[in-house]
Write a protein that holds these residues in place. Sequence first.
Motif, mmCIF file in Angstrom:
data_model
loop_
_atom_site.group_PDB
_atom_site.id
_atom_site.type_symbol
_atom_site.label_atom_id
_atom_site.label_comp_id
_atom_site.label_asym_id
_atom_site.label_seq_id
_atom_site.Cartn_x
_atom_site.Cartn_y
_atom_site.Cartn_z
ATOM 1 N N HIS A 1 0.855 -1.178 0.000
ATOM 2 C CA HIS A 1 0.000 0.000 0.000
ATOM 3 C C HIS A 1 0.894 1.232 0.000
ATOM 4 O O HIS A 1 1.531 1.533 0.998
ATOM 5 N N ILE A 2 0.958 1.902 -1.128
ATOM 6 C CA ILE A 2 1.882 3.017 -1.281
ATOM 7 C C ILE A 2 1.277 4.307 -0.747
ATOM 8 O O ILE A 2 0.173 4.689 -1.128
ATOM 9 N N GLN A 3 1.998 4.959 0.150
ATOM 10 C CA GLN A 3 1.516 6.223 0.721
ATOM 11 C C GLN A 3 2.273 7.425 0.168
ATOM 12 O O GLN A 3 1.819 8.556 0.283
ATOM 13 N N GLY A 4 3.443 7.158 -0.394
ATOM 14 C CA GLY A 4 4.234 8.256 -0.941
ATOM 15 C C GLY A 4 5.482 7.725 -1.599
ATOM 16 O O GLY A 4 5.727 6.516 -1.595
#
Lengths: 139, 139
Positions: free
Chosen positions: A114-117
Motif C-alpha cells: 500500500h503506497i503512501q508516498g
Amino acid sequence: MQCKRNFSAKREAIYRTLSSTDSHPTAEWIYEKLKVQIPDLSLGTVYRNLSVFKEAGLIKSVGVINGHERFDWDTSQHSHFVCSCCFRIIDIPKSRMFIDQNTLSHLENECDVHIQGHSITFYGLCGDCSKNSIESEDN
Amino acid sequence: MQCKRNFSAKREAIYRTLSSTDSHPTAEWIYEKLKVQIPDLSLGTVYRNLSVFKEAGLIKSVGVINGHERFDWDTSQHSHFVCSCCFRIIDIPKSRMFIDQNTLSHLENECDVHIQGHSITFYGLCGDCSKNSIESEDN
DNA sequence: TAATAATTAAGAACAGTTATCGTTTTGGAG
DNA sequence: CTCCAAAACGATAACTGTTCTTAATTATTA
C-alpha cells in the motif's frame, strides 16, 4: 502541540528558521543559526521540536545524508538532488518527474503493498563541486 | 581489496551472505547470521568489509532506514518499497519506473548539476502490515 | 625461511540523536 | 491579577550505530 498559533517563542523561531531556507538544514545548522539571537537555546530543544513538527506533518525529513538528518519545510511532493561532494541538497522543480496514480496502482497490485508516498533522489556533483573538480585537474 | 577471487574466507562469507538474500540487510543482520557458522567473527569485520565492498562498487547502500544502514547486493538501477511499519524493503521490478536519459539531460541543464545516478523509494505499508492494521481495527 | 602486506578480533572512541529530570514558562480558570 | 496544571525548556547523561585503534594473526612474496 496544539496549532501553529500556539507555538512557543522558541518553537516558532525554530519553525521560522527552517521555513525560511531552501538548504534542507540539519538540526545543528538551525541551532547555530538561532543561537545568535537566542543564546539560551538548547540543541535538545531543536531536536525535540523538529520531531514534534515531523510528527504533526508540518515538515518532512529528506533522509540521513552523510550521517546527518536533513529537514524540509516543503511537505509537498518533490524531488531532490544531493551533491555527493558537499552534500548540498537542491530542489528539483515540481513540474518534473511526477509518477502518475495509474502507475502507483499497478505497482501496489504487482508488489502487494500500500503506497503512501514516494521520493526521488538524484545524486552527483553540484555546479560548484563540478567546477572545482575540473579546476583541480589542471595541475 | 584485490579482486573477488582473492577474498579472505570471512570477506567471502560476508559477501555470500549479503548476496544470497533480497532482504536488504543491515551489518548486524549479516553478523548474526554468520556468527552461527563463524563464531569468532567480529561485527567490526562485517562493517569494514561492507565498506570495502561499497567502495569497490560491488554492493550498494539502500540508505539509512530507521537508523540502520541497509545494503543491497544488486547494484543495478532499481527502485525500492520501504514499509513504514516493519521497515521491510521490497525490490520494485526493474521494468518499472526508469527515468530516461533525455529527462536527465534536461534536469542537469535546468538545475546546473551533474547527475550520476538516482534512486526512487516508495513508502507505505507492506502486505503483511496492511493486513495486520486492518485486523487490529476489528475490536 | 624471512620479510612484508593484508586481514582480523576486541574493544575503545566517536557522533548524532534521544531520554531524563528538575526548573521555567505558558495559558486558561476563577 | 493569581493560581494551577500542562507544556516546554536547558543541561547533561545515556544510548546506538558506526568507525577507529591496536596488537595479533594470517597470507603472500622474495
